[in-house]
Design a protein around this motif. Structure first.
Motif, mmCIF file in Angstrom:
data_model
loop_
_atom_site.group_PDB
_atom_site.id
_atom_site.type_symbol
_atom_site.label_atom_id
_atom_site.label_comp_id
_atom_site.label_asym_id
_atom_site.label_seq_id
_atom_site.Cartn_x
_atom_site.Cartn_y
_atom_site.Cartn_z
ATOM 1 N N MET A 1 0.838 -1.197 0.000
ATOM 2 C CA MET A 1 0.000 0.000 0.000
ATOM 3 C C MET A 1 0.880 1.257 0.000
ATOM 4 S SD MET A 1 -3.195 -0.915 0.039
ATOM 5 C CE MET A 1 -4.319 -2.240 0.508
ATOM 6 N N LYS A 2 0.435 2.265 -0.715
ATOM 7 C CA LYS A 2 1.151 3.526 -0.778
ATOM 8 C C LYS A 2 0.194 4.670 -0.445
ATOM 9 C CE LYS A 2 4.248 1.986 -4.514
ATOM 10 N NZ LYS A 2 4.716 2.272 -5.901
ATOM 11 N N TRP A 3 0.766 5.775 0.022
ATOM 12 C CA TRP A 3 -0.061 6.950 0.261
ATOM 13 C C TRP A 3 0.655 8.186 -0.260
ATOM 14 C CZ3 TRP A 3 1.918 10.861 3.317
ATOM 15 C CH2 TRP A 3 3.000 10.532 4.148
ATOM 16 N N ARG A 4 -0.138 9.170 -0.628
ATOM 17 C CA ARG A 4 0.410 10.438 -1.096
ATOM 18 C C ARG A 4 -0.417 11.575 -0.500
ATOM 19 N NH1 ARG A 4 1.658 12.404 -7.360
ATOM 20 N NH2 ARG A 4 2.154 14.585 -6.840
ATOM 21 N N GLN A 5 0.267 12.594 -0.045
ATOM 22 C CA GLN A 5 -0.380 13.763 0.549
ATOM 23 C C GLN A 5 -0.430 14.905 -0.467
ATOM 24 O OE1 GLN A 5 1.721 16.747 3.165
ATOM 25 N NE2 GLN A 5 0.677 15.580 4.755
ATOM 26 N N LEU A 6 -1.623 15.491 -0.607
ATOM 27 C CA LEU A 6 -1.796 16.612 -1.531
ATOM 28 C C LEU A 6 -2.534 17.748 -0.817
ATOM 29 C CD1 LEU A 6 -3.084 14.759 -4.721
ATOM 30 C CD2 LEU A 6 -0.829 15.765 -4.429
ATOM 31 N N PRO A 7 -1.871 18.841 -0.477
ATOM 32 C CA PRO A 7 -2.571 19.993 0.097
ATOM 33 C C PRO A 7 -3.422 20.653 -0.987
ATOM 34 C CG PRO A 7 -0.228 20.033 0.654
ATOM 35 C CD PRO A 7 -0.408 19.035 -0.452
ATOM 36 N N LEU A 8 -4.719 20.757 -0.738
ATOM 37 C CA LEU A 8 -5.645 21.264 -1.744
ATOM 38 C C LEU A 8 -6.606 22.289 -1.140
ATOM 39 C CD1 LEU A 8 -6.727 17.886 -3.429
ATOM 40 C CD2 LEU A 8 -4.980 19.481 -4.254
ATOM 41 N N GLY A 9 -7.138 23.126 -2.005
ATOM 42 C CA GLY A 9 -8.214 24.021 -1.610
ATOM 43 C C GLY A 9 -7.763 25.271 -0.896
ATOM 44 N N PRO A 10 -8.728 26.076 -0.451
ATOM 45 C CA PRO A 10 -8.437 27.401 0.110
ATOM 46 C C PRO A 10 -7.622 27.367 1.397
ATOM 47 C CG PRO A 10 -10.731 26.798 0.485
ATOM 48 C CD PRO A 10 -10.178 25.794 -0.476
ATOM 49 N N LEU A 11 -7.734 26.292 2.163
ATOM 50 C CA LEU A 11 -6.980 26.183 3.417
ATOM 51 C C LEU A 11 -5.861 25.148 3.322
ATOM 52 C CD1 LEU A 11 -9.843 26.431 6.088
ATOM 53 C CD2 LEU A 11 -8.506 28.253 5.007
ATOM 54 N N GLN A 12 -5.535 24.748 2.088
ATOM 55 C CA GLN A 12 -4.473 23.752 1.882
ATOM 56 C C GLN A 12 -4.690 22.529 2.768
ATOM 57 O OE1 GLN A 12 -1.447 24.144 -0.605
ATOM 58 N NE2 GLN A 12 -3.511 24.778 -1.210
ATOM 59 N N THR A 13 -5.889 22.020 2.722
ATOM 60 C CA THR A 13 -6.248 20.815 3.469
ATOM 61 C C THR A 13 -5.587 19.608 2.828
ATOM 62 O OG1 THR A 13 -8.375 21.795 4.032
ATOM 63 C CG2 THR A 13 -8.181 19.409 4.257
ATOM 64 N N ASN A 14 -5.045 18.735 3.647
ATOM 65 C CA ASN A 14 -4.381 17.543 3.131
ATOM 66 C C ASN A 14 -5.403 16.538 2.602
ATOM 67 O OD1 ASN A 14 -1.757 18.385 3.717
ATOM 68 N ND2 ASN A 14 -1.830 17.534 5.784
ATOM 69 N N CYS A 15 -5.342 16.297 1.303
ATOM 70 C CA CYS A 15 -6.042 15.172 0.699
ATOM 71 C C CYS A 15 -5.052 14.026 0.622
ATOM 72 C CB CYS A 15 -6.537 15.558 -0.691
ATOM 73 S SG CYS A 15 -7.174 14.179 -1.682
ATOM 74 N N TYR A 16 -5.533 12.822 0.844
ATOM 75 C CA TYR A 16 -4.652 11.657 0.763
ATOM 76 C C TYR A 16 -5.156 10.685 -0.292
ATOM 77 C CZ TYR A 16 -2.537 13.342 5.054
ATOM 78 O OH TYR A 16 -1.880 14.129 5.985
ATOM 79 N N ILE A 17 -4.222 10.184 -1.077
ATOM 80 C CA ILE A 17 -4.500 9.121 -2.032
ATOM 81 C C ILE A 17 -3.846 7.858 -1.479
ATOM 82 C CG2 ILE A 17 -4.194 8.305 -4.383
ATOM 83 C CD1 ILE A 17 -3.886 11.247 -5.230
#
Length: 210
Positions: free
Chosen positions: A1-17
């Motif tokens: 399993m792998k994960w990736r962090q992506l700060p997104l949106g107006p508050l740079q919220t962490n999205c994870y894949i």
């Protein structure tokens, strides 16, 4: 399993894949910047199988409909926040932004703690309210990671001054549900860098005494 962090949106919220060897993935808290997130998923040849929400504040849901509609996948949220996706007064957007944020209702309601199995993914769901009434954390034992949403951060904890927030409840959630995980568990928070359970037990000033 792998994960990736992506700060997104107006508050740079962490999205994870969170992906497996078959290129299937879970998308956790897609907070915004739908085009950026979609491009990354396509470039990596990843196929989302579900969207998981640690909670339904506006900065965690901005790209929900784009990803759901592109890949025809279900959205999961805790039952205590079933109405938040469609109601800006509940998800906080009407208080923080010029424009209201609302997306379509969730497809699946998480009603209790336990094992959540989606395809080849298996996560343990922990109810960790306090930041919001329906805050939950997703623990992947085999990967040694927990997606803590806005409950626990590196050196901090979630704010509790928003509607439905409760400081004492949040501290109890962290103590009872997160700090009991193995100390080497990697904590993947809703904002900021990753940390570990051990580091937060030792250094988090909000958790002194635990």
């Amino acid at each position: 399993m792998k994960w990736r962090q992506l700060p997104l949106g107006p508050l740079q919220t962490n999205c994870y894949i969170y992906s497996n060897e078959e290129k299937e993935c879970l998308v956790i808290d897609p907070g915004g910047d739908a085009n950026k997130l979609t491009n990354i998923l396509q470039q990596q040849h990843l196929k989302p199988v579900a969207i998981l929400l640690t909670h339904a504040h506006f900065d965690h849901i901005g790209a929900v409909d784009d990803i759901r509609n592109q890949w025809k996948v279900p959205v999961y949220v805790h039952k205590n926040e079933r109405d938040w996706l469609t109601e800006p007064s509940l998800n906080g957007s009407q208080f923080f932004m010029a424009g209201a944020v609302k997306v379509s209702a969730a497809d699946e309601l998480i009603k209790s703690e336990g094992t959540l199995t989606i395809g080849n993914f298996s996560l343990q769901v922990y109810e960790t309210p306090g930041h919001s009434p329906g805050s939950i954390s997703f623990y992947a034992a085999e990967a040694g990671i927990v997606f803590s949403g806005d409950a626990l951060f590196a050196g901090s904890i979630g704010r509790t001054d928003l509607p439905g927030g409760n400081h004492d409840q949040l501290i109890k959630s962290i103590h009872d549900k997160l700090l009991t995980l193995p100390e080497d568990t990697l904590v993947l928070s809703g904002h900021g860098p990753e940390t570990t359970i051990e580091l937060e037990m030792e250094r988090n000033p909000f958790l002194n005494g635990f």
